[in-house]
Motif scaffolding. Sequence first.
Motif, PDB file in Angstrom:
ATOM      1  N   LEU A 131      35.755  -7.969  38.690  1.00 46.99           N
ATOM      2  CA  LEU A 131      36.350  -6.549  40.050  1.00 46.99           C
ATOM      3  C   LEU A 131      35.785  -5.659  40.326  1.00 46.99           C
ATOM      4  O   LEU A 131      34.636  -5.728  39.910  1.00 46.99           O
ATOM      5  CB  LEU A 131      37.443  -6.605  39.515  1.00 46.99           C
ATOM      6  N   GLN A 132      35.988  -4.962  41.526  1.00 51.29           N
ATOM      7  CA  GLN A 132      34.230  -3.957  41.558  1.00 51.29           C
ATOM      8  C   GLN A 132      34.478  -3.249  41.148  1.00 51.29           C
ATOM      9  O   GLN A 132      35.557  -2.406  40.758  1.00 51.29           O
ATOM     10  CB  GLN A 132      34.948  -3.266  43.402  1.00 51.29           C
ATOM     11  N   GLY A 133      33.344  -2.583  41.353  1.00 48.72           N
ATOM     12  CA  GLY A 133      32.918  -1.938  39.971  1.00 48.72           C
ATOM     13  C   GLY A 133      32.966  -1.450  38.453  1.00 48.72           C
ATOM     14  O   GLY A 133      33.583  -1.152  37.765  1.00 48.72           O
ATOM     15  N   GLN A 134      34.042  -3.192  37.986  1.00 47.17           N
ATOM     16  CA  GLN A 134      33.839  -3.100  36.829  1.00 47.17           C
ATOM     17  C   GLN A 134      33.013  -3.674  35.781  1.00 47.17           C
ATOM     18  O   GLN A 134      32.012  -4.234  36.625  1.00 47.17           O
ATOM     19  CB  GLN A 134      35.110  -4.198  36.328  1.00 47.17           C
ATOM     20  N   THR A 135      33.267  -3.645  34.428  1.00 46.77           N
ATOM     21  CA  THR A 135      31.417  -3.556  33.689  1.00 46.77           C
ATOM     22  C   THR A 135      32.495  -4.563  33.170  1.00 46.77           C
ATOM     23  O   THR A 135      33.027  -4.975  32.467  1.00 46.77           O
ATOM     24  CB  THR A 135      31.527  -2.862  32.848  1.00 46.77           C
ATOM     25  N   ILE A 136      31.193  -5.923  32.975  1.00 49.32           N
ATOM     26  CA  ILE A 136      31.554  -7.381  32.448  1.00 49.32           C
ATOM     27  C   ILE A 136      30.849  -7.322  31.835  1.00 49.32           C
ATOM     28  O   ILE A 136      29.423  -6.913  30.952  1.00 49.32           O
ATOM     29  CB  ILE A 136      31.388  -8.171  33.768  1.00 49.32           C
ATOM     30  N   ASN A 137      31.315  -7.672  30.337  1.00 52.88           N
ATOM     31  CA  ASN A 137      30.249  -8.679  29.380  1.00 52.88           C
ATOM     32  C   ASN A 137      30.982  -9.807  29.316  1.00 52.88           C
ATOM     33  O   ASN A 137      32.049 -10.180  28.094  1.00 52.88           O
ATOM     34  CB  ASN A 137      31.202  -7.672  28.025  1.00 52.88           C
ATOM     35  N   VAL A 138      30.245 -10.562  29.577  1.00 51.06           N
ATOM     36  CA  VAL A 138      30.636 -12.320  29.872  1.00 51.06           C
ATOM     37  C   VAL A 138      29.360 -13.042  28.905  1.00 51.06           C
ATOM     38  O   VAL A 138      29.925 -13.697  28.223  1.00 51.06           O
ATOM     39  CB  VAL A 138      30.683 -12.852  31.540  1.00 51.06           C
ATOM     40  N   SER A 139      28.041 -12.883  29.447  1.00 56.06           N
ATOM     41  CA  SER A 139      27.350 -13.642  28.523  1.00 56.06           C
ATOM     42  C   SER A 139      26.085 -13.097  28.211  1.00 56.06           C
ATOM     43  O   SER A 139      26.028 -11.328  28.490  1.00 56.06           O
ATOM     44  CB  SER A 139      26.778 -14.876  28.800  1.00 56.06           C
ATOM     45  N   PRO A 140      24.905 -13.095  27.411  1.00 52.19           N
ATOM     46  CA  PRO A 140      23.745 -12.184  27.238  1.00 52.19           C
ATOM     47  C   PRO A 140      23.273 -12.533  28.517  1.00 52.19           C
ATOM     48  O   PRO A 140      22.720 -13.373  29.300  1.00 52.19           O
ATOM     49  CB  PRO A 140      23.688 -12.863  25.872  1.00 52.19           C
TER      50      PRO A 140
END
Length: 894
Positions: A16-25
């Motif tokens: 999503l716009q502006g969201q911080t993601i933490n999916v992969s290194p």
Amino acid sequence: MKWLLLLLLLCGAVPLQGQTINVSPRPQVVNIGSVFTFKSLIGKVIKVAMQAAVDDVNSNPSVLNNTQLNIIMHDTKFNGFMSIMEPLRFMENETVAIIGPQRPTSARVVSHVATELKIPILSFTATDPTMSPRQFPFFIRTSQNDLFQMAAIADIVHFYGWREVIAIYGDDDYGQNGVAALGDKLAEKRCRISYKAALPPEPTRENITNLLIKVALSESRIIVVHAYFFWGLEVFNVAQYLGMMSSGYVWIATNWLSTIIDTNSPLPFDTVNNIQGVIALRLHTPDSVMKKNFVQRWHNLTNVGLSTYGLYAYDTVWLLAHAIDDYLQRGGNVSFSKSPIVSELRGGNLHLDALKVFDGGNIFLESILKVDRIGLTGRMKFTKDRNLVNPAFDVINVIGTGHRIIGYWSDHLGLSAMPPDELENTSSSGQKLHNAVWPGQTTQNPRGWVFSNNGRHLRIGVPNRYKFEEVVSVQSNGIITGFCVDVFVAALSLLPYAVPFELVAFGNGHDNPSNSELVRLITAGVFDAGVGDITIITERTKMADFTQPYVESGLVVVAPVRKLGSNAMAFLRPFTPQMWLIAASSFLVVGAVIWCLEHKHNDDFRGPPRRQVITTFWFSFSTLFFSHRETTVSNLGRIVLLIWLFVVLIINSSYTASLTSILTVHQLSSPIKGIETLETNNDPIGYPQGSFVRDYLVNELRIHESRLVPLRSPEEYEKALRDGPGKGGVAAVVDERAYIELFLSNRCEFGIVGQEFTKNGWGFAFPRNSPLAVDVSTAILQLSENGDLQRIRDKWLLRKACSLQGAEIEVDRLELKSFWGLFVVCGLACIVALAMYIVLMIRKFGRHCPVEAEGSIRRRSSPSASIHSFLSFVKEKEEDVKARSSRERQLEDI
């Protein structure tokens, strides 16, 4: 379970716009692509610069936190088709951004695809000002917009006082849009492009030669060259061959020339010789330690010169590195997916369905746009419209075997002799450049234009009037003469260059033509100038430029006049009846006031009532000749008399002067006193046919057009004035003073009545922004200063006056409005003096007659007795009052 895994994958791939993601290194390698022509002038520089930037980024672990940046370069080999196809190859692979293409035409096509696939396109060479972020949201320009470059050129043109330029450019998007921006910026300075000289995108020497021959035949000598690197120098080569690099020409090149100078320095002798005196722009990069170190390092990397494009290429790679780091820190994932739209193109040999969408493209674009760092080129930060902040250019002048900087231009300071980064903390002294050396090795600023050498004479429109041959006359053999023509020819003879022209009659010679229509035809290009009795008025100045007026000629009113003879009552004519009445009344009033103030103290104003009346009359009227014998003893009386004598002096002097004029000068009388009379009555008014006078009377003075009668010649003026309104004529004629003076030279029964009620002049008309108008104005001033203008006027317009030309229109009678101030001052003095006198009398009455005063207070029911007692006290002589008061005090003491 499968659907849940798919949903998680989709959420990770499309954040999503502006969201911080933490999916992969963080990935080990991030790929960026670059497409350009390796062997081009820019390509030889930016290839080395970008590779150096990648090496510097990868050698610094703190930039990408051990993620390696990998740049893949594809050679387009001077081919426009390859410039489009090579970026598409990157879009098949996992490439997060593409640097290039070089040309705006290719960048436009690629940007359309990039917008669909969410892959940012960064270019420091595609500077087309029309590539807006609204149309191409994923196109990012990492150098200065050409709009600023064109603004700098417009400021240079305006700084030197030039008005018109010729633009030479390639007939493609880059050239057309750049020149369009130049035209807009010049228009803001009230300048313009007089000739857009377009060349094919890849012109031959023959194309250039044919075009420059047309340019040489044009008037403007200010030539702006907005070219490509591979054919720009050929323009100067041909110009040198045609003799167009000589004195009088001005050549201004956009930053393509400075790029050649920086990259291929030193240039061959022939090339340097071809560009002597040229003004060029170069992207300004402020001096810094970082830049100095990189320049020293550059010589170890390649033997090619470092241009500003190399600096921008280096900074573009670093900008991407910081954006990638920001994107990864926000949890961005370098992943790609199939586009539903592209998937529909499955099949065929092109394999367009292989193009992939960058899943984090929108967030990565945000990361790029919010980068704010200091690089080799200065501050790398984007404005809201995605231009780099602080646009600035160096203004360089090619001299000898090198060049020198004669100034700088910046968006917020304009032209300056100091670098804009040094001027930010100092006060600017306005637009300024150092002296330049122009083509032909001259330091004198060129005029910027000459007469076109195309064999065509200027067509000068001359109004073919029905009469008044002294002003302009078209002979039966076609020769045109007259006062206006002689002034024009004399002015042209003073110009430092030849002006080929031909006089062309405008009008049929039977009806006076409209000078406003003549000016309109100049605007339409039918005539190159207008010479004649063309009055400079607001309407015409909106259509053409005018020279300095060579004749001052306002509007006047001419009407029949009659000579006034002397008669027995001539002495009454200086004053109006109202003035006579007020003056006589003032004599009586002042006499009465003086009597009141002096009666109690002065024996000259006492005695029997008959004597007092005669004395008062005698005293008041004798002041007219300052022969009054009676003296004034009271202070109030002296003040009033002093003011009154001053009023009498003014009135007497004015009367004497007016009467002298009436008795010694022939007086002409007319029922028309001026334009004011014509505004208030309903009599018909004559005006010259085809003149602006009609519009002025209708629009400005609100005179109904049914009252206006057009007249063509002096003979028609005379007949209409003789017939008068009763016989189908006119009460007066309104025309310019120059014509009326010619008309009155042998017609003594008419005269100018009233004052000149407009201030106009005759001038020569030229097309808007014509430099000839300025030079002819200067020549007219020279004619005026050396006396030639007056001699030409005396030759044509000076006529022997008739026997009554020394006569004057009846002198205006002196009216009350000219003296009311004096009468008001005198009246106030009388009122104040009387008021003070009454107050003094009341105080004395109370002091010298206390018994009567107290009695009057008690007898309030009989005020007449108190008034009678007070008046008796006022009439009593001052000495008698004092004696009576003394006797009463003695009796009281006994």
